[in-house]
Write an enzyme that holds these catalytic residues in place. Structure first.
Site, PDB file in Angstrom:
ATOM      1  N   GLU A  61       9.531  -3.087   3.652  1.00 16.30           N
ATOM      2  CA  GLU A  61       9.237  -2.895   2.345  1.00 16.30           C
ATOM      3  C   GLU A  61      10.019  -0.894   1.835  1.00 16.30           C
ATOM      4  O   GLU A  61       9.684  -0.063   3.147  1.00 16.30           O
ATOM      5  CB  GLU A  61       7.784  -2.704   2.086  1.00 16.30           C
ATOM      6  CG  GLU A  61       7.378  -1.568   0.910  1.00 16.30           C
ATOM      7  CD  GLU A  61       5.729  -1.773   0.591  1.00 16.30           C
ATOM      8  OE1 GLU A  61       5.429  -1.765  -0.212  1.00 16.30           O
ATOM      9  OE2 GLU A  61       5.341  -2.197   1.703  1.00 16.30           O
ATOM     10  N   GLU A 101      -1.002  -5.129  -6.402  1.00 14.01           N
ATOM     11  CA  GLU A 101      -1.307  -4.072  -5.273  1.00 14.01           C
ATOM     12  C   GLU A 101      -1.603  -2.975  -6.356  1.00 14.01           C
ATOM     13  O   GLU A 101      -0.711  -1.815  -6.023  1.00 14.01           O
ATOM     14  CB  GLU A 101      -0.171  -4.480  -4.534  1.00 14.01           C
ATOM     15  CG  GLU A 101      -0.818  -3.014  -2.953  1.00 14.01           C
ATOM     16  CD  GLU A 101       0.459  -2.361  -2.657  1.00 14.01           C
ATOM     17  OE1 GLU A 101       0.332  -2.561  -0.834  1.00 14.01           O
ATOM     18  OE2 GLU A 101       1.779  -2.531  -2.522  1.00 14.01           O
TER      19      GLU A 101
END
Length: 259
Positions: free
Chosen positions: A143, A241
């Site tokens: 990520e 998220e």
């Protein structure tokens, strides 16, 4: 519309962690993720997944001392043994939870650490993790996290840096975890970026910007972005998220109304 999952580290925090599985299912989600499972017995988490008909779609490798500000240890040469022990721990949890994707947080490079040394350590650790996960039929995600607002000094802060790492590792089970919120801050041009990177994207997360709240509170046109994911044929999970601007239920209008 994409298939959405709820991040239980950020959503439904009005309730205790174990209650959030039920709340996610009642809200209509079929998948969940969270930052880390390691504070709970795997069998307890598996029971909540099974009782609520949910799929565990992702969690992170152990990050070091999160409470002390560490955000991953994969780039730190003095923590290699700890990183590799964490890979084994994550695999045990993933096997118990039937989770096929794990995310690796690169970490924050200290000013005293040479950048090339940090990079080679990261490459070596990702190679190790990818090989271990491949043996288990699992995918390793990497990520990019913005270094402007959320994690100053984070070692992988653009999609280009992650792609450079994917190329250096050259393993078939290593994918890009593309977070719309972080990449809006660092790069923008989200739809074009996703289109270019789609073959390497294994997982998508989102929040609006600024504020990291629900869709409709900031500048991202989620209706267009989600429609583009459909048009491009993205078949993976898309995880909410974000930090709700109020209570979680009120923040889910985008989900109920099919933005």
């Amino acid at each position: 519309m994409p298939v959405f999952a709820a991040n239980l580290s950020m959503l439904f925090t009005e309730s205790g962690f174990m209650d959030r599985f039920r709340l996610a299912r009642e809200a209509g989600f079929t998948g969940v993720e969270y930052l880390f499972p390691y504070d709970w017995p795997a069998e307890d988490l598996r029971r909540e997944l099974d009782d609520n008909g949910l799929k565990q779609v992702l969690f992170n490798l152990p990050p070091g001392d999160w409470s002390a500000g560490e955000r991953g240890i994969a780039c730190l040469p003095d923590r290699v043994d700890e990183f590799r022990e964490g890979v084994d721990q994550a695999i045990r949890y993933a096997g118990a939870l039937d989770c096929k994707q794990l995310n690796c947080l690169a970490g924050i490079r200290p000013d005293t650490l040479d950048e090339l040394q940090a990079w080679q350590t990261l490459v070596d650790n990702v190679n190790h993790a990818a090989a271990r996960l491949e043996d288990e039929g699992m995918t390793l995600c990497l990520e990019a996290i913005n270094s402007r607002a959320d994690m100053p000094g984070f070692f992988l802060d653009t999609s280009a840096r992650v792609m450079q790492l994917i190329e250096a590792v050259d393993a078939g089970n290593v994918k890009l975890q593309y977070d719309l919120y972080h990449m809006q801050i660092m790069e923008g041009d989200l739809i074009r970026s996703v289109e270019c990177l789609l073959p390497w994207i294994g997982h998508i997360q989102f929040a609006d910007n600024p504020g990291r709240h629900e869709p409709g509170t900031g500048e991202i046109n989620f209706r267009n972005v989600f429609a583009a994911l459909d048009r491009l044929g993205y078949g993976g999970w898309v995880s909410a998220e974000y930090r709700p601007s109020g209570d979680t239920a009120a923040s889910l209008n985008w989900f109920r109304e099919g933005i």
